[in-house]
Write an enzyme that holds these catalytic residues in place. Structure first.
Site, PDB file in Angstrom:
ATOM      1  CG  ASN A   1      -0.237  -0.041   2.508  1.00  0.00           C
ATOM      2  OD1 ASN A   1       0.467   0.894   2.852  1.00  0.00           O
ATOM      3  ND2 ASN A   1      -0.376  -1.142   3.248  1.00  0.00           N
TER       4      ASN A   1
ATOM      5  CG  ASP B   1      -7.276  -4.749   6.410  1.00  0.00           C
ATOM      6  OD1 ASP B   1      -6.714  -4.585   7.507  1.00  0.00           O
ATOM      7  OD2 ASP B   1      -7.925  -3.854   5.829  1.00  0.00           O
TER       8      ASP B   1
ATOM      9  N   PRO C   1      -3.441 -11.229  10.829  1.00  0.00           N
ATOM     10  CG  PRO C   1      -1.399 -11.499  11.934  1.00  0.00           C
ATOM     11  CD  PRO C   1      -2.091 -11.791  10.636  1.00  0.00           C
TER      12      PRO C   1
ATOM     13  CG  PHE D   1      -2.524   6.359  13.273  1.00  0.00           C
ATOM     14  CD1 PHE D   1      -1.710   6.133  14.368  1.00  0.00           C
ATOM     15  CD2 PHE D   1      -2.475   7.593  12.641  1.00  0.00           C
ATOM     16  CE1 PHE D   1      -0.860   7.128  14.833  1.00  0.00           C
ATOM     17  CE2 PHE D   1      -1.627   8.589  13.101  1.00  0.00           C
ATOM     18  CZ  PHE D   1      -0.816   8.364  14.192  1.00  0.00           C
TER      19      PHE D   1
ATOM     20  CE  LYS E   1     -10.831   1.460  10.967  1.00  0.00           C
ATOM     21  NZ  LYS E   1     -10.112   2.026   9.819  1.00  0.00           N
TER      22      LYS E   1
ATOM     23  CE  LYS F   1      -8.756  -2.097  13.713  1.00  0.00           C
ATOM     24  NZ  LYS F   1      -7.732  -2.627  12.855  1.00  0.00           N
TER      25      LYS F   1
HETATM   26  N1  CTP Z   1      -4.000  -2.511  12.172  1.00  0.00           N
HETATM   27  C1  CTP Z   1      -3.225  -3.535  12.687  1.00  0.00           C
HETATM   28  N2  CTP Z   1      -3.242  -4.759  12.089  1.00  0.00           N
HETATM   29  C2  CTP Z   1      -4.013  -4.982  11.003  1.00  0.00           C
HETATM   30  C3  CTP Z   1      -4.790  -3.922  10.468  1.00  0.00           C
HETATM   31  C4  CTP Z   1      -4.757  -2.709  11.074  1.00  0.00           C
HETATM   32  O1  CTP Z   1      -2.530  -3.332  13.681  1.00  0.00           O
HETATM   33  N3  CTP Z   1      -3.990  -6.162  10.449  1.00  0.00           N
HETATM   34  C5  CTP Z   1      -4.007  -1.239  12.891  1.00  0.00           C
HETATM   35  C6  CTP Z   1      -3.376  -0.084  12.144  1.00  0.00           C
HETATM   36  O2  CTP Z   1      -2.008   0.021  12.453  1.00  0.00           O
HETATM   37  C7  CTP Z   1      -4.164   1.097  12.684  1.00  0.00           C
HETATM   38  C8  CTP Z   1      -5.538   0.503  12.947  1.00  0.00           C
HETATM   39  O3  CTP Z   1      -5.356  -0.883  13.067  1.00  0.00           O
HETATM   40  O4  CTP Z   1      -3.662   1.527  13.904  1.00  0.00           O
HETATM   41  C9  CTP Z   1      -6.574   0.782  11.926  1.00  0.00           C
HETATM   42  O5  CTP Z   1      -6.090   0.465  10.642  1.00  0.00           O
HETATM   43  P1  CTP Z   1      -6.995   0.787   9.372  1.00  0.00           P
HETATM   44  O6  CTP Z   1      -6.258   0.369   8.150  1.00  0.00           O
HETATM   45  O7  CTP Z   1      -7.512   2.178   9.467  1.00  0.00           O
HETATM   46  O8  CTP Z   1      -8.260  -0.130   9.656  1.00  0.00           O
HETATM   47  P2  CTP Z   1      -8.564  -1.612   9.347  1.00  0.00           P
HETATM   48  O9  CTP Z   1      -8.477  -2.392  10.588  1.00  0.00           O
HETATM   49  O10 CTP Z   1      -7.754  -2.093   8.218  1.00  0.00           O
HETATM   50  O11 CTP Z   1     -10.112  -1.511   8.954  1.00  0.00           O
HETATM   51  P3  CTP Z   1     -10.782  -0.976   7.581  1.00  0.00           P
HETATM   52  O12 CTP Z   1      -9.942  -1.500   6.470  1.00  0.00           O
HETATM   53  O13 CTP Z   1     -12.128  -1.549   7.643  1.00  0.00           O
HETATM   54  O14 CTP Z   1     -10.805   0.534   7.661  1.00  0.00           O
END
Ligand code: CTP
Length: 416
Positions: free
Chosen positions: A216, A284, A312, A332, A346, A350
């Site tokens: 990304n 993800d 995870p 974040f 979120k 989380k």
């Molecule tokens: N995060 C994480 N591990 C993952 C996905 C996300 O630790 N596998 C953490 C990111 O570092 C951030 C937060 O979760 O602090 C939110 O990440 P974000 O990309 O905004 O959200 P997602 O959990 O991916 O949800 P969505 O894609 O539905 O917005």
């Protein structure tokens, strides 16, 4: 000297500023002006090459002091000895620090006044490197940088961007205000002294086959800035970083990983921590079955189809730890619409304590850019911060952490 309450920690500090020979030397007058505005006194040394980009007159006008140069001073022991000059300061700041000057410092060579002072000083040294991107990335410069860091030299920047030479990349000197922030952090109070912090940063790379991966647009700038700010506030910091081009922040232990699963394992290995900040843009999903050999274009079955498996969630995992949960877990939220609404949901989902919500729609330029507009979501009402540089967001976040939690409380796993 102790600064008065509310004053800059630079008030009353003596800065010996060594101005090296690079185009960034044109920023030296601005740097001097800003240092003096904060109550610091500045004494300048201009290298021979530095003369090509700025003048002793410009520096002496702003510093209101004489400027020391090779041409006049190497033999001028009667007036001001080199040893004395190198020690009559609270810090020696090299800005810009050229590749050549870094090389002289790293190898202990002292063929000129600047290098002699740097070898003779018993004071902290901070460098603001500035050079062409290839010179910065050259293994020799990176070796010198590692040596200097190992010697305890503080490093601010360089930044990535368009360079005077027409190329793009890391090598641009940190802005005067960023240098000031690093100096203030060095001299300022260290409210997170004795605490351990874990930060994730950057993207993850999820392999498809041995040569391809899913990634990304995260640059790692925000996460790295947070790690730097935490370290400057006195915390012991482990930064678990996906692949980025960011330089290692000073005083931070960096663990490099590629995939989400490696990132989780590195985070778990870094525990216990008092504070965890998940700024990484973790993928993800990963490809469920990574191909062992490169996928070939000519396939009877046509283009490959991929099945994904969920990665995870590092933030959720750290937040839900039954034992050893960091006292303050901050995530974040990268959103492109309904930013605050999604971020509030979120945070709940989380189980973290705070969420820093940011709008990453392409028009904002947040991903990869230098600035960020964020909203802090906590137990209290959402708090929107004005548009700030990522460094400023990091500093403000660290100030909030310091203000909201007392050391011993965090350690017990309580948030204030
Ligand atoms: N995060 C994480 N591990 C993952 C996905 C996300 O630790 N596998 C953490 C990111 O570092 C951030 C937060 O979760 O602090 C939110 O990440 P974000 O990309 O905004 O959200 P997602 O959990 O991916 O949800 P969505 O894609 O539905 O917005």
């Amino acid at each position: 000297m102790r600064p008065a309450p509310g004053a800059s920690p630079l008030a009353g500090r003596r800065v010996l500023l060594i101005v090296g020979g690079g185009i960034a030397a044109v920023k030296a007058p601005d740097l001097i002006r800003r240092l003096r505005e904060r109550g610091a006194s500045v004494r300048c040394v201009l290298t021979r090459a530095g003369h090509e980009f700025t003048t002793p007159l410009a520096l002496s006008s702003l510093s209101e002091d004489r400027v020391f140069t090779d041409l006049f001073d190497l033999t001028d022991e009667s007036e001001m000895g080199h040893i004395q000059l190198s020690r009559q300061a609270d810090i020696v700041l090299v800005a810009p620090a050229t590749a050549s000057l870094m090389g002289r410092m790293a190898s202990g060579q002292a063929p000129d006044l600047a290098a002699t002072l740097l070898l003779a000083t018993d004071k902290p040294v901070m460098i603001a490197p500035a050079m062409n991107v290839r010179m910065w990335l050259h293994p020799a410069t990176q070796r010198n940088l590692a040596t200097l860091r190992g010697d305890g030299v503080l490093v601010v920047g360089p930044n990535e961007g368009d360079m005077a030479c027409g190329e793009f990349g890391p090598g641009r000197m940190a802005e005067p205000l960023e240098i000031i922030a690093a100096l203030e952090a060095h001299f300022g109070p260290r409210p997170l002294q004795g605490l351990r912090a874990l930060v994730t940063s950057g993207p993850t790379h999820e392999p498809i086959d041995p040569v391809r991966y899913i990634a990304n647009r995260s640059s790692g700038k925000q996460g790295h800035a947070i790690a730097a700010a935490l370290a400057q506030a006195g915390a012991e910091v482990v930064l678990v970083s996906g692949p980025t081009h960011q330089p290692d922040p000073a005083g931070v232990a960096v663990v490099r990983v590629e995939t989400a699963r490696q990132m989780l394992a590195a985070c778990e290995a870094a525990l216990p921590a008092d504070i965890a900040i998940c700024a990484a843009a973790v993928a993800d999903w990963r490809v469920a079955k990574e191909a062992g050999e490169k996928l070939k274009k000519e396939r009877e079955s046509g283009p490959p189809s991929m099945t994904f498996a969920e990665n995870p969630d590092i933030l959720a995992t750290l937040s839900s730890l039954k034992q050893g949960r960091p006292g303050l877990v901050i995530g974040f939220a990268a959103e492109t619409e309904k930013v605050v609404e999604h971020a509030i949901a979120k945070r709940k989902r989380k189980g973290c304590d705070w969420i820093v919500a940011n709008d990453v729609s392409p028009a904002t330029g947040t991903f990869g850019g230098d600035n960020n507009s964020v909203t802090l979501i906590s137990d209290s009402a959402p708090e929107s911060w004005p548009p700030l540089s990522k460094t400023e967001v990091a500093e403000r976040l660290v100030q909030r952490i310091a203000a909201n939690i007392a050391g011993p409380a965090v350690r017990k796993g309580e948030t204030a």
